[in-house]
Design an enzyme around this catalytic site. Structure first.
Site, PDB file in Angstrom:
ATOM      1  N   LYS A 153     -12.798  -5.788   1.563  1.00 57.36           N
ATOM      2  CA  LYS A 153     -12.547  -4.429   1.049  1.00 57.36           C
ATOM      3  C   LYS A 153     -11.358  -4.441   0.091  1.00 57.36           C
ATOM      4  O   LYS A 153     -11.422  -3.876  -0.999  1.00 57.36           O
ATOM      5  CB  LYS A 153     -12.253  -3.490   2.220  1.00 57.36           C
ATOM      6  CG  LYS A 153     -11.679  -2.140   1.834  1.00 57.36           C
ATOM      7  CD  LYS A 153     -11.440  -1.247   3.030  1.00 57.36           C
ATOM      8  CE  LYS A 153     -10.120  -1.482   3.695  1.00 57.36           C
ATOM      9  NZ  LYS A 153      -8.946  -0.925   3.005  1.00 57.36           N
ATOM     10  N   ASN A 154     -10.282  -5.121   0.470  1.00 56.19           N
ATOM     11  CA  ASN A 154      -9.046  -5.034  -0.304  1.00 56.19           C
ATOM     12  C   ASN A 154      -9.023  -5.940  -1.527  1.00 56.19           C
ATOM     13  O   ASN A 154      -8.047  -5.966  -2.269  1.00 56.19           O
ATOM     14  CB  ASN A 154      -7.832  -5.295   0.594  1.00 56.19           C
ATOM     15  CG  ASN A 154      -7.600  -4.133   1.551  1.00 56.19           C
ATOM     16  OD1 ASN A 154      -8.253  -3.089   1.431  1.00 56.19           O
ATOM     17  ND2 ASN A 154      -6.719  -4.313   2.501  1.00 56.19           N
ATOM     18  N   CYS A 198      -0.263   8.735   4.489  1.00 54.34           N
ATOM     19  CA  CYS A 198      -1.397   8.608   5.413  1.00 54.34           C
ATOM     20  C   CYS A 198      -0.787   8.393   6.799  1.00 54.34           C
ATOM     21  O   CYS A 198       0.419   8.429   6.987  1.00 54.34           O
ATOM     22  CB  CYS A 198      -2.308   7.453   5.004  1.00 54.34           C
ATOM     23  SG  CYS A 198      -1.584   5.858   5.321  1.00 54.34           S
ATOM     24  N   ARG A 205       3.773   5.898   2.037  1.00 56.49           N
ATOM     25  CA  ARG A 205       2.980   5.178   1.032  1.00 56.49           C
ATOM     26  C   ARG A 205       3.335   5.605  -0.411  1.00 56.49           C
ATOM     27  O   ARG A 205       2.475   6.020  -1.185  1.00 56.49           O
ATOM     28  CB  ARG A 205       1.484   5.353   1.276  1.00 56.49           C
ATOM     29  CG  ARG A 205       1.002   5.122   2.699  1.00 56.49           C
ATOM     30  CD  ARG A 205       1.094   3.718   3.197  1.00 56.49           C
ATOM     31  NE  ARG A 205       0.248   2.779   2.494  1.00 56.49           N
ATOM     32  CZ  ARG A 205      -1.028   2.541   2.795  1.00 56.49           C
ATOM     33  NH1 ARG A 205      -1.604   3.229   3.744  1.00 56.49           N
ATOM     34  NH2 ARG A 205      -1.711   1.642   2.112  1.00 56.49           N
ATOM     35  N   ASP A 238      -1.931  -5.995   8.584  1.00 52.70           N
ATOM     36  CA  ASP A 238      -3.287  -5.540   8.900  1.00 52.70           C
ATOM     37  C   ASP A 238      -3.871  -6.235  10.120  1.00 52.70           C
ATOM     38  O   ASP A 238      -4.956  -5.879  10.564  1.00 52.70           O
ATOM     39  CB  ASP A 238      -4.225  -5.751   7.701  1.00 52.70           C
ATOM     40  CG  ASP A 238      -3.871  -4.815   6.562  1.00 52.70           C
ATOM     41  OD1 ASP A 238      -4.376  -5.021   5.454  1.00 52.70           O
ATOM     42  OD2 ASP A 238      -3.057  -3.888   6.790  1.00 52.70           O
ATOM     43  N   ARG A 291     -14.519   2.770   7.379  1.00 52.87           N
ATOM     44  CA  ARG A 291     -13.902   2.531   6.059  1.00 52.87           C
ATOM     45  C   ARG A 291     -13.701   1.048   5.817  1.00 52.87           C
ATOM     46  O   ARG A 291     -13.640   0.597   4.681  1.00 52.87           O
ATOM     47  CB  ARG A 291     -12.530   3.215   5.992  1.00 52.87           C
ATOM     48  CG  ARG A 291     -12.593   4.705   6.110  1.00 52.87           C
ATOM     49  CD  ARG A 291     -11.276   5.318   5.797  1.00 52.87           C
ATOM     50  NE  ARG A 291     -10.786   4.846   4.496  1.00 52.87           N
ATOM     51  CZ  ARG A 291      -9.674   5.310   3.937  1.00 52.87           C
ATOM     52  NH1 ARG A 291      -8.958   6.217   4.572  1.00 52.87           N
ATOM     53  NH2 ARG A 291      -9.282   4.881   2.766  1.00 52.87           N
TER      54      ARG A 291
HETATM   55  C1  EPZ Z   1      -2.240  -2.754   0.657  1.00 51.32           C
HETATM   56  O1  EPZ Z   1      -1.732  -1.444   0.716  1.00 51.32           O
HETATM   57  C2  EPZ Z   1      -3.500  -2.749   1.496  1.00 51.32           C
HETATM   58  N1  EPZ Z   1      -4.475  -1.822   0.906  1.00 51.32           N
HETATM   59  C3  EPZ Z   1      -3.143  -2.350   2.925  1.00 51.32           C
HETATM   60  O2  EPZ Z   1      -4.322  -2.431   3.702  1.00 51.32           O
HETATM   61  C4  EPZ Z   1      -2.130  -3.338   3.479  1.00 51.32           C
HETATM   62  O3  EPZ Z   1      -1.756  -2.939   4.776  1.00 51.32           O
HETATM   63  C5  EPZ Z   1      -0.901  -3.369   2.560  1.00 51.32           C
HETATM   64  O4  EPZ Z   1      -1.307  -3.684   1.212  1.00 51.32           O
HETATM   65  C6  EPZ Z   1       0.114  -4.410   2.997  1.00 51.32           C
HETATM   66  O5  EPZ Z   1      -0.472  -5.675   3.019  1.00 51.32           O
HETATM   67  C7  EPZ Z   1      -5.213  -2.241  -0.138  1.00 51.32           C
HETATM   68  O6  EPZ Z   1      -5.070  -3.335  -0.630  1.00 51.32           O
HETATM   69  C8  EPZ Z   1      -6.217  -1.253  -0.674  1.00 51.32           C
HETATM   70  P1  EPZ Z   1       2.007  -1.981  -0.261  1.00 51.32           P
HETATM   71  P2  EPZ Z   1      -0.575  -0.990  -0.318  1.00 51.32           P
HETATM   72  O7  EPZ Z   1       2.148  -1.301  -1.582  1.00 51.32           O
HETATM   73  O8  EPZ Z   1      -0.689  -1.768  -1.564  1.00 51.32           O
HETATM   74  C9  EPZ Z   1       6.189   0.205  -0.047  1.00 51.32           C
HETATM   75  C10 EPZ Z   1      -5.916  -1.724   5.216  1.00 51.32           C
HETATM   76  O9  EPZ Z   1      -5.783  -1.620   6.418  1.00 51.32           O
HETATM   77  N2  EPZ Z   1       5.925   0.677  -1.420  1.00 51.32           N
HETATM   78  O10 EPZ Z   1       1.924  -3.476  -0.242  1.00 51.32           O
HETATM   79  O11 EPZ Z   1      -0.601   0.496  -0.410  1.00 51.32           O
HETATM   80  C11 EPZ Z   1       5.246   0.811   0.986  1.00 51.32           C
HETATM   81  O12 EPZ Z   1       5.745   2.047   1.434  1.00 51.32           O
HETATM   82  C12 EPZ Z   1      -4.834  -1.228   4.298  1.00 51.32           C
HETATM   83  O13 EPZ Z   1      -6.881  -2.276   4.638  1.00 51.32           O
HETATM   84  C13 EPZ Z   1       6.900   1.416  -2.082  1.00 51.32           C
HETATM   85  O14 EPZ Z   1       7.965   1.690  -1.538  1.00 51.32           O
HETATM   86  O15 EPZ Z   1       0.724  -1.426   0.456  1.00 51.32           O
HETATM   87  C14 EPZ Z   1       5.253  -0.235   2.082  1.00 51.32           C
HETATM   88  O16 EPZ Z   1       6.385  -0.036   2.909  1.00 51.32           O
HETATM   89  C15 EPZ Z   1      -3.814  -0.426   5.048  1.00 51.32           C
HETATM   90  N3  EPZ Z   1       6.654   1.843  -3.352  1.00 51.32           N
HETATM   91  C16 EPZ Z   1       5.437  -1.553   1.322  1.00 51.32           C
HETATM   92  O17 EPZ Z   1       5.912  -1.187   0.024  1.00 51.32           O
HETATM   93  C17 EPZ Z   1       5.482   1.554  -4.002  1.00 51.32           C
HETATM   94  O18 EPZ Z   1       5.316   1.958  -5.180  1.00 51.32           O
HETATM   95  C18 EPZ Z   1       4.164  -2.365   1.152  1.00 51.32           C
HETATM   96  O19 EPZ Z   1       3.175  -1.472   0.700  1.00 51.32           O
HETATM   97  C19 EPZ Z   1       4.497   0.808  -3.313  1.00 51.32           C
HETATM   98  C20 EPZ Z   1       4.739   0.372  -2.029  1.00 51.32           C
END
Ligand code: EPZ
Length: 419
Positions: A22-23, A117, A122, A306, A398
């Site tokens: 998915k990701n 969420c 996020r 995850d 999902r």
């Molecule tokens: C991706 O989410 C995945 N989703 C998530 O999978 C996964 O848990 C996550 O990466 C971490 O590996 C997809 O790829 C579609 P991040 P993402 O940006 O990109 C902070 C699942 O279960 N952050 O890596 O949204 C954020 O708050 C889902 O399949 C900022 O502060 O996660 C978090 O603490 C859930 N500012 C950290 O970074 C930003 O602009 C990592 O988030 C972006 C992120």
């Protein structure tokens, strides 16, 4: 709302074929917007989030044709709308991934700000900062990200935090930019590498994907092509965790062991026998009770967030004291509250879950709250005494293709109750 009714006490034994990731599929589908010709994407998982993304592309006027189950032809040349509306983005925050391609290819994008969420706020500030560094004018008005750029230019971007979709969005924005973009402190997840490999197959010039420094040399255009999405390492990890929790044996086929090194190390630490081939992984926990493990989640190649909830379920029935610390998201222990209702002895201390394993959990009606939490409740139900009803399983749909069929194939007694 559909529910899953799961009878506890079965030790899983068998093998399953892992679906497309998915990701990886979500950013790759968004990336098709960068091409000048139709693109064929295969090995797509049949999941709600994929359907949602296809709906978004179609809403923009992009022609999407199904060639065979989950092999789609996407013709981005018919696009006539550069907006990702709130009513769609709120159902799937990953819609933010169209921002980079729309800005990079068309110089304009209006994308609804994805709300938070269940697992956290996020924010997407790093996505926006990076695109501004490449010359985009971005306003945040009435809940939308309104981005404009005649043509993005290369930039050196240093990400404050490792962000997976932030890295992917900026990577996509840079592909057609004027000049070279460097992303420092980039996410190293295999899904980022899959996206880069896909874009390079269309003529992009990306180097260093999979390392914390990615360099993108902007090109004039991307041609069409064909690409199959990588297998879903988290889906595989989830079924392997079910083997460990139920003291069974599961072989996950069509997955690369190298994508799960940190997770396999924890299965071994829990006492499982691990066997692997080029494209399969087997976890065997027959005849023994798992040992509790200590985990701290981290960006790849660390232990993936995850897979955190799934190991909370293993620790709940393991021997000894387990300690799991979540460092990525601020509210990703909601499954703990539900497992406590099943008799799990877990206490939360800030962002750490400390558990004292019990021989068996007790069946109880539970409710899914987010994708991976719901998967961990299914694992807990498999090792509970009695029948457990898991509610709000749209969260599961999902991210897990045909979960009841795959678990039934492994010997589980599980039934979907239409709601
Ligand atoms: C991706 O989410 C995945 N989703 C998530 O999978 C996964 O848990 C996550 O990466 C971490 O590996 C997809 O790829 C579609 P991040 P993402 O940006 O990109 C902070 C699942 O279960 N952050 O890596 O949204 C954020 O708050 C889902 O399949 C900022 O502060 O996660 C978090 O603490 C859930 N500012 C950290 O970074 C930003 O602009 C990592 O988030 C972006 C992120």
């Amino acid at each position: 709302m559909d529910k899953l009714l799961i009878a506890g006490g079965t030790r899983l034994d068998g093998e399953i074929v892992i679906s497309g990731a998915k990701n990886a599929a979500l950013p790759i589908l968004a990336a098709t917007l960068l091409a000048d010709e139709p693109v064929l994407i295969g090995n797509l998982p049949h999941l709600r989030d994929i359907t949602t993304t296809v709906g978004l592309l179609r809403r923009m006027g992009v022609a999407v044709t199904m060639h065979e189950p989950m092999r789609l032809e996407i013709d981005p040349t018919t696009i006539d709308d550069l907006v990702a509306p709130y009513d769609l983005v709120r159902t799937m925050r990953a819609s933010i991934l169209v921002l980079g391609p729309l800005l990079g290819r068309h110089g304009s994008a209006d994308v609804s700000l994805p709300g938070g969420c269940a697992i956290g706020a996020r924010p997407v500030d790093l996505h926006i900062q990076g695109m501004r560094a490449m010359g985009a004018d971005i306003d945040l008005t009435d809940g939308y990200i309104r981005a404009r750029a005649s043509r993005l230019h290369g930039a050196r971007i240093v990400l404050d935090k490792v962000t997976v979709t932030g890295t992917e969005n900026l990577l996509m924005a840079a592909v057609l930019a004027d000049g070279v973009t460097t992303i420092e402190n980039a996410a190293r997840e295999p899904e980022v590498v899959d996206l880069a490999n896909f874009l390079n197959s269309l003529g992009a010039r990306i180097r260093g994907a999979g390392t914390s420094r990615i360099e993108i040399e902007g090109v004039e255009r991307l041609h069409g092509g064909e690409y199959d999405v990588m297998p879903d390492r988290i889906e595989a990890g989830t079924y392997l965790a079910a083997a460990a929790a139920t003291r069974g044996r599961v072989r996950a086929k069509r997955v690369s062991p190298g994508d799960l090194d940190a997770v396999l190390a924890k299965f071994a630490e829990a006492g499982a026998h691990i066997d692997t081939g080029d494209d399969w992984i087997e976890v065997d926990m027959r005849t023994r009770r798992p040992q509790a493990v200590r985990i701290t989640t981290a960006p790849f190649p660390g232990f993936p967030t995850d897979m955190q909830a799934q190991f909370v379920a293993i620790n709940a029935v393991a021997e000894g004291v387990g300690v799991i610390t979540e460092t990525i998201f601020e509210n990703r222990f909601q499954h703990v509250l539900e497992m406590q209702r099943m008799g799990a002895r877990i206490r939360l201390e800030g962002n750490t879950a400390v558990s004292e394993g019990v021989e068996q959990l007790q069946a109880a009606p539970v409710m899914a709250t987010d994708l991976r939490a719901s998967a961990s409740l299914v694992l807990a139900a498999l090792v509970a005494d009695g029948d457990t009803m898991v509610d709000r399983i749209y969260h599961i749909d999902r991210g897990y293709e045909c979960i009841e069929e795959k678990l039934a194939q492994l010997g589980a007694s599980i039934r979907r109750i239409p709601g």
